[in-house]
Design a protein around this motif. Structure first.
Motif, PDB file in Angstrom:
ATOM      1  N   LYS A  74     -18.352 -54.786 -49.229  1.00 48.38           N
ATOM      2  CA  LYS A  74     -17.516 -54.046 -50.172  1.00 48.38           C
ATOM      3  C   LYS A  74     -17.945 -54.429 -51.588  1.00 48.38           C
ATOM      4  O   LYS A  74     -18.648 -55.402 -51.809  1.00 48.38           O
ATOM      5  CB  LYS A  74     -16.035 -54.388 -49.962  1.00 48.38           C
ATOM      6  CG  LYS A  74     -15.490 -54.082 -48.559  1.00 48.38           C
ATOM      7  CD  LYS A  74     -15.402 -52.599 -48.304  1.00 48.38           C
ATOM      8  CE  LYS A  74     -14.780 -52.300 -46.937  1.00 48.38           C
ATOM      9  NZ  LYS A  74     -15.666 -52.648 -45.814  1.00 48.38           N
ATOM     10  N   ASP A  85     -14.439 -49.696 -51.119  1.00 49.35           N
ATOM     11  CA  ASP A  85     -15.190 -49.393 -49.902  1.00 49.35           C
ATOM     12  C   ASP A  85     -16.179 -48.280 -50.241  1.00 49.35           C
ATOM     13  O   ASP A  85     -15.865 -47.101 -50.162  1.00 49.35           O
ATOM     14  CB  ASP A  85     -14.232 -48.955 -48.794  1.00 49.35           C
ATOM     15  CG  ASP A  85     -14.938 -48.730 -47.468  1.00 49.35           C
ATOM     16  OD1 ASP A  85     -16.185 -48.678 -47.461  1.00 49.35           O
ATOM     17  OD2 ASP A  85     -14.258 -48.590 -46.438  1.00 49.35           O
ATOM     18  N   ALA A  88     -17.003 -45.561 -47.650  1.00 46.99           N
ATOM     19  CA  ALA A  88     -15.966 -44.556 -47.401  1.00 46.99           C
ATOM     20  C   ALA A  88     -16.124 -43.355 -48.321  1.00 46.99           C
ATOM     21  O   ALA A  88     -15.897 -42.215 -47.917  1.00 46.99           O
ATOM     22  CB  ALA A  88     -14.580 -45.170 -47.573  1.00 46.99           C
ATOM     23  N   LEU A  89     -16.519 -43.583 -49.575  1.00 48.27           N
ATOM     24  CA  LEU A  89     -16.686 -42.470 -50.503  1.00 48.27           C
ATOM     25  C   LEU A  89     -17.890 -41.616 -50.112  1.00 48.27           C
ATOM     26  O   LEU A  89     -17.971 -40.447 -50.464  1.00 48.27           O
ATOM     27  CB  LEU A  89     -16.866 -42.981 -51.930  1.00 48.27           C
ATOM     28  CG  LEU A  89     -16.811 -41.899 -53.022  1.00 48.27           C
ATOM     29  CD1 LEU A  89     -15.446 -41.232 -53.037  1.00 48.27           C
ATOM     30  CD2 LEU A  89     -17.120 -42.478 -54.378  1.00 48.27           C
ATOM     31  N   ASN A  96     -10.675 -39.802 -51.017  1.00 47.44           N
ATOM     32  CA  ASN A  96     -11.222 -40.732 -52.012  1.00 47.44           C
ATOM     33  C   ASN A  96     -10.217 -41.766 -52.486  1.00 47.44           C
ATOM     34  O   ASN A  96     -10.585 -42.831 -52.956  1.00 47.44           O
ATOM     35  CB  ASN A  96     -11.749 -39.954 -53.225  1.00 47.44           C
ATOM     36  CG  ASN A  96     -13.022 -39.190 -52.884  1.00 47.44           C
ATOM     37  OD1 ASN A  96     -13.581 -39.357 -51.801  1.00 47.44           O
ATOM     38  ND2 ASN A  96     -13.464 -38.340 -53.798  1.00 47.44           N
ATOM     39  N   VAL A  99     -10.309 -45.584 -51.002  1.00 49.82           N
ATOM     40  CA  VAL A  99     -11.459 -46.478 -51.070  1.00 49.82           C
ATOM     41  C   VAL A  99     -11.251 -47.643 -52.018  1.00 49.82           C
ATOM     42  O   VAL A  99     -12.049 -48.554 -52.066  1.00 49.82           O
ATOM     43  CB  VAL A  99     -12.742 -45.712 -51.471  1.00 49.82           C
ATOM     44  CG1 VAL A  99     -13.012 -44.597 -50.498  1.00 49.82           C
ATOM     45  CG2 VAL A  99     -12.652 -45.191 -52.888  1.00 49.82           C
ATOM     46  N   TYR A 343     -16.405 -42.675 -58.653  1.00 53.38           N
ATOM     47  CA  TYR A 343     -15.448 -43.496 -57.929  1.00 53.38           C
ATOM     48  C   TYR A 343     -14.111 -43.458 -58.655  1.00 53.38           C
ATOM     49  O   TYR A 343     -14.065 -43.484 -59.893  1.00 53.38           O
ATOM     50  CB  TYR A 343     -15.923 -44.954 -57.849  1.00 53.38           C
ATOM     51  CG  TYR A 343     -16.863 -45.207 -56.710  1.00 53.38           C
ATOM     52  CD1 TYR A 343     -16.380 -45.570 -55.461  1.00 53.38           C
ATOM     53  CD2 TYR A 343     -18.234 -45.074 -56.873  1.00 53.38           C
ATOM     54  CE1 TYR A 343     -17.241 -45.793 -54.408  1.00 53.38           C
ATOM     55  CE2 TYR A 343     -19.102 -45.295 -55.829  1.00 53.38           C
ATOM     56  CZ  TYR A 343     -18.600 -45.661 -54.599  1.00 53.38           C
ATOM     57  OH  TYR A 343     -19.455 -45.873 -53.556  1.00 53.38           O
TER      58      TYR A 343
END
Length: 369
Positions: A74, A85, A88-89, A96, A99, A343
């Motif tokens: 991570k 994470d 995950a994205l 979203n 994460v 992000y």
């Protein structure tokens, strides 16, 4: 296996917990992710005791190192402290918003990162350092150092297998009586629980956090200026507590390496700030200058405009790159088509990021609470 164990534990509970022999139980549990193990502490006193053992934490870490640890990696960022994470994205089916996880350390909110190693992260706080496991939420505040860094300082964090110890390296440069710069270096041992000043003569100018690999913390050093600049990597051995022989770095026309990173257990050096491409070279055999090969050379003209720096933080399994842009933006960049996704992180004016692995390693080495 993870799903089977979870369903079995829920259906049979305490009876199942008692039916496994110790060896079989350890073999199964050591293959599971940390977050599952934290939940499984509630199955029984026996499971809680076993999972909490330092020996089990070491076994679990060894499994991660021997196998593919990418799913357990991570990103951690400071100011505010959050974990991300990044895989995950990269999955369009995942919302979203899931994460990012925030961490509250109260008055010890960190302003920077000193390094990451085996699931532990060394955080720079206002009055010193704090060692934190973002997965288990265990933290350890270190006593203050006598070293006061006015402007030029560097730090690092890593593990010495020789003494089974984690160490924080904190150094600064100050003016000597003759006007020259001298280095003052202190090391904190988590096992001894104290700072110790070590001799540090003829140290090249270092700055910022170092990168840990193979028992050493590494920095890039520059000699000369302009077209005559020479660069090398300087390792600091945590077992010997000395600066070791410089590692040569590839000299490529037009490239001035700006930082170091880790990719699949190997050291890489990169240049991206003043160019329209991301250039990175990776050292395939540690310490051997002839083993460097080009890792990436991709156009980045489609990235958001930056004023200060663009730093590669992580690489996904689908070969995308996580970049930190300046101090307040983080993106997932696809080098194949030059597109990116943002992000959902909180913006601030002073952000540092690092990779960590989800482990059970405790910051209370030798001083278990």
């Amino acid at each position: 296996m993870k799903r089977l164990l979870a369903e079995t534990s829920r259906s049979l509970g305490f009876a199942v917990a008692q039916s496994f022999t110790e060896d079989i139980l350890i073999e199964i549990l050591s293959r599971l992710p940390v977050k599952s193990l934290v939940r499984f502490k509630c199955v029984s006193k026996r499971w809680r005791s076993l999972i909490s053992e330092p020996h089990f934490a070491k076994l679990h870490l060894q499994r991660l190192i021997l196998e593919n640890i990418t799913p357990s990696q991570k990103i951690i960022k400071s100011n505010p402290l959050q974990t991300i994470d990044y895989e995950a994205l990269d999955n369009d089916e995942v919302n979203n918003h899931v994460v990012v996880e925030s961490h509250d350390l109260g008055k010890d909110e960190p302003w920077g990162l000193a390094g990451s190693c085996n699931g532990l992260v060394s955080l720079a706080v206002n009055d010193g350092f704090l060692v934190y496991n973002p997965t288990t939420k265990e933290s350890r505040k270190l006593p203050g150092s006598d070293l006061v860094a006015e402007h030029e300082f560097f730090h690092g964090f890593g593990y010495s297998s020789t003494t089974d110890d984690y160490k924080v390296v904190h150094g600064a440069f100050s003016k000597a009586n003759d006007g020259s710069k001298e280095c003052v270096l202190e090391i904190f041992s988590l096992r001894s629980g104290s700072w110790r000043r070590v001799p540090s003569k003829d140290v090249p100018k270092l700055s910022g956090p170092g990168i840990y690999l193979n028992g050493s913390v590494h920095w890039i050093v520059n000699h000369g200026n302009g077209s005559r600049i020479e660069q090398a990597i300087i390792p600091f051995g945590l077992a010997t507590e000395t600066f070791e022989e410089a590692i040569p770095i590839p000299k490529v026309e037009g490239i001035v390496y700006e930082g170091l990173g880790i990719h699949r257990g190997r050291l890489f050096a990169y240049d991206v700030t003043w160019r329209l491409c991301f250039e990175a070279w990776i050292m395939n055999e540690y310490g051997k200058g002839e083993s460097w090969t080009r890792l990436f050379s991709v156009p980045t003209d489609g990235l958001p405009a930056c004023q200060f720096y663009t730093i590669p933080i992580a690489f996904t399994q689908s070969k995308k790159i996580v970049f930190q842009i300046d101090v307040s933006e983080m993106i997932l960049f696809n080098p194949e088509d030059g597109t990116y996704k943002n992000y959902p992180i909180e913006e601030d004016d002073n952000v540092e990021s690092a990779i960590y692995v989800e482990t059970l390693v405790s910051p209370h080495v030798g001083h278990e609470p």
